[in-house]
Design an enzyme around this catalytic site. Structure first.
Site, PDB file in Angstrom:
ATOM      1  N   ASP A 151       0.816  -1.220   0.000  1.00  0.00           N
ATOM      2  CA  ASP A 151       0.000   0.000   0.000  1.00  0.00           C
ATOM      3  C   ASP A 151       0.849   1.270   0.000  1.00  0.00           C
ATOM      4  O   ASP A 151       0.669   2.165   0.831  1.00  0.00           O
ATOM      5  CB  ASP A 151      -0.931   0.019   1.218  1.00  0.00           C
ATOM      6  CG  ASP A 151      -1.779  -1.231   1.323  1.00  0.00           C
ATOM      7  OD1 ASP A 151      -2.220  -1.725   0.282  1.00  0.00           O
ATOM      8  OD2 ASP A 151      -1.994  -1.714   2.453  1.00  0.00           O
ATOM      9  N   GLU A 205     -11.095  -0.417  -4.402  1.00  0.00           N
ATOM     10  CA  GLU A 205     -10.481   0.247  -3.259  1.00  0.00           C
ATOM     11  C   GLU A 205      -9.324   1.124  -3.730  1.00  0.00           C
ATOM     12  O   GLU A 205      -9.134   1.344  -4.921  1.00  0.00           O
ATOM     13  CB  GLU A 205      -9.978  -0.786  -2.245  1.00  0.00           C
ATOM     14  CG  GLU A 205      -8.952  -1.759  -2.809  1.00  0.00           C
ATOM     15  CD  GLU A 205      -8.550  -2.841  -1.825  1.00  0.00           C
ATOM     16  OE1 GLU A 205      -9.215  -2.974  -0.787  1.00  0.00           O
ATOM     17  OE2 GLU A 205      -7.590  -3.569  -2.114  1.00  0.00           O
TER      18      GLU A 205
END
Length: 576
Positions: free
Chosen positions: A38, A206
């Site tokens: 991430d 997402e």
């Protein structure tokens, strides 16, 4: 955890001979001694800082509780700042820390962290590597129908500050097109303004992220199923989004999800993302990668290509300043130990472990090297090799028991053969299978040191200023004054002047005006002349398998497949 990557391929002898002479620079993944994911990139004061989820606690599910920070001014050698935020230690209410995002304003750093998929908090620090403090002692955003924040997963914040100083936070996830949101942040960046707007993003899953290029806003996100990074554009940071295409295809050796951030550094654009190449595609063990991305004549993004070679090195390193040992291009078997905000060392080194700094400019030559070391065991030796772990031996430093694993002692030993531009590998040798020694920092000494005050960096304060060279100021006070810019400039004049961070404007960008050290001169700054590519060493990649190459194109996805590198096999044979 020691990462042991095995690439199992069949190659012919003729292929090996061909690859020996090939220049290579296997810089993806950009960090291999920890599992990270991430990536959220922030540019500040001539460096790229990438905040990552830390997958070390993951087993059979996502158990994300802390963030790892890495930074670089050359995009090849990355400093590990260690754990900079822990949800269970640094807040009174959160238990998880999913994908982070960070922005800077007026030399304050605002970290937005999701507590799993339940809510989002904010923490503030005076330096990029913390310490981060939770000013609210509660979530910043919770699920609320009135605020239009009632999404499936309230996570994955993506913060953006516009040119006019207004700030926004994208967030949300879920298997559908209705869970993406954008909300205004207050001027204090620790409050919200108004209600969130819904973004209708085709195939949305997402990882929303907003950036701006030539007056156009870009909203990128991870798609459901295909796991591509798609994007939309608008002339408004909250509404009017139109789907344009794919910014990044599904990377090879990846599954389940992806998460990306797009940023500018020294006039070029890059995309950070993750895959699962080191873990052999284990779902909960991911690794951060970095590649270039560009824009077409119409101003839209061109689909980026996933590679194993990564990006070109932007500058050579200065070996005559204090270099934190945890500033690494490639490695095998190492671990980094965090003792406090910005205080990290390479520890628990065993026989055969090594780490590499690519592209030191030794100029006229080094005659000796100084290490800050500690050992509570039998000690060992640090071998200094050129180009690869079995390359020419430039010197050996013997390390004895210092009386404790953090009882630091300075040692100096002679070196030879280190002039002009060289890649250096520090290899630990010793007996037994136990930990032998720890290394905090090092610096070279010699005729090539044309900066008379560079030796002032040999202090023992283990401070976290300047992030790449840890005390490159000319004074001897070793200050860490907490202003975030004590020595963060990347020039070579060794000063700690306060004007090195005049980019602390509130114009909304995070690029430090792009000029903090991006000039093309030779004064030690972050020049973008591209002459520091460091790709001719033919040595080991940072995944711990000791080898690299550019990979083989997979035409089905337009990506280079990391597992198909013949050079990886050659070095695996040589160094196992």
């Amino acid at each position: 955890m020691r990462l042991q990557l095995r690439f199992l391929l069949l190659i012919s002898f003729s292929t090996i001979i061909t690859c020996v002479a090939m220049p290579s620079m296997a810089d993806n993944p950009i960090i291999s001694h920890e599992y990270t994911a991430d990536p959220n990139a922030m540019v500040y004061d001539g460096r790229v800082y990438i905040y990552c989820s830390n997958d070390e606690s993951n087993r059979d599910s996502y158990n994300l509780i802390e963030y790892t920070l890495i930074s670089s001014d050359d995009l090849v050698n990355w400093r590990d700042h260690g754990e900079v935020f822990n949800s269970q230690k640094d807040t009174s209410w959160a238990t998880q820390a999913y994908a982070p995002t960070v922005v800077e304003r007026d030399d304050k750093f605002y970290l937005y962290f999701p507590n799993s998929g339940n809510n989002i908090g904010v923490a503030v620090a005076d330096k990029p590597d913390g310490p981060f403090v939770d000013p609210l002692n509660r979530p910043l955003i919770e699920k609320s129908a009135a605020l239009n924040t009632q999404v499936e997963w309230l996570f994955d914040p993506g913060a953006f500050i516009d040119d006019d100083g207004k700030a926004y936070l994208a967030f949300g996830g879920g298997p559908g097109n209705t869970d993406a949101r954008i909300i205004r942040l207050g001027d204090d960046l620790t409050s919200i303004v108004g209600t969130a707007v819904t973004v209708n993003a085709p195939g949305y899953f997402e990882a929303p992220f907003i950036h701006k290029h030539d007056g156009k806003y870009f909203f990128s996100y991870s798609t459901d199923g295909a796991i591509t990074i798609d994007y939309m554009t608008s002339d408004n940071p909250m509404t009017g989004w139109v789907h344009q295409g794919t910014a990044l295809p599904q990377p090879p050796n990846n599954n389940n999800n992806n998460h990306a951030s797009i940023f500018e550094f020294q006039g070029e654009w890059y995309i950070a993302y993750h895959n699962r190449v080191i873990s052999g595609e284990a779902t909960y063990k991911r690794s951060v990668n970095l590649d270039k991305i560009s824009y077409g004549a119409d101003g839209n993004l061109q689909t980026a290509k996933c590679t194993t070679e990564g990006v070109k090195q932007l500058k050579y390193g200065n070996p005559y300043t204090r270099v934190e040992a945890e500033t690494i291009d490639r490695e095998k078997g190492i671990e980094t130990i965090t003792t406090g905000p910005g205080e990290v060392y390479v520890g628990e080194l065993q026989n055969g472990d090594w780490f590499q700094f690519t592209g030191f400019d030794f100029k006229g030559g080094a005659t000796s090297v100084e290490f800050q070391v500690a050992s509570s065991g039998s000690g060992g030796a640090i071998e200094i090799h050129v180009d690869n772990p079995n390359g020419a031996l430039a010197g050996t430093c013997e390390v004895e028991n210092t009386g404790g694993w953090e009882n630091w002692k300075s040692i100096t030993c002679p070196v030879s053969g280190l002039s002009d531009v060289k890649t250096v590998v520090f290899k630990v040798t010793g007996s037994g299978n136990d930990s032998l020694l720890n290394i905090d920092w090092y610096r070279f000494i010699g005729d090539g040191d044309t900066d008379s005050d560079s030796e002032s960096d040999s202090d023992d304060d283990s401070d976290s200023d300047s992030y790449s060279d840890a005390d490159s100021d000319a004074d001897s006070d070793g200050d860490s004054d907490g202003d975030g810019d004590s020595d963060a400039d990347s020039d070579s004049d060794s000063d700690s002047d306060s004007d090195s961070d005049t980019d602390s404007d509130s114009d909304g960008d995070s690029d430090a005006d792009g000029d903090s050290d991006s000039d093309g001169d030779a004064d030690g700054d972050s020049d973008s002349d591209g002459d520091a590519d460091g790709d001719g060493d033919g040595d080991g990649d940072k995944d711990g398998s000791d080898a690299d190459d550019t990979g083989t194109d997979d035409e089905s996805c337009g990506c280079a497949v990391p597992g198909n590198s013949p050079m990886k096999n050659l070095f695996s044979i040589l160094f196992q």
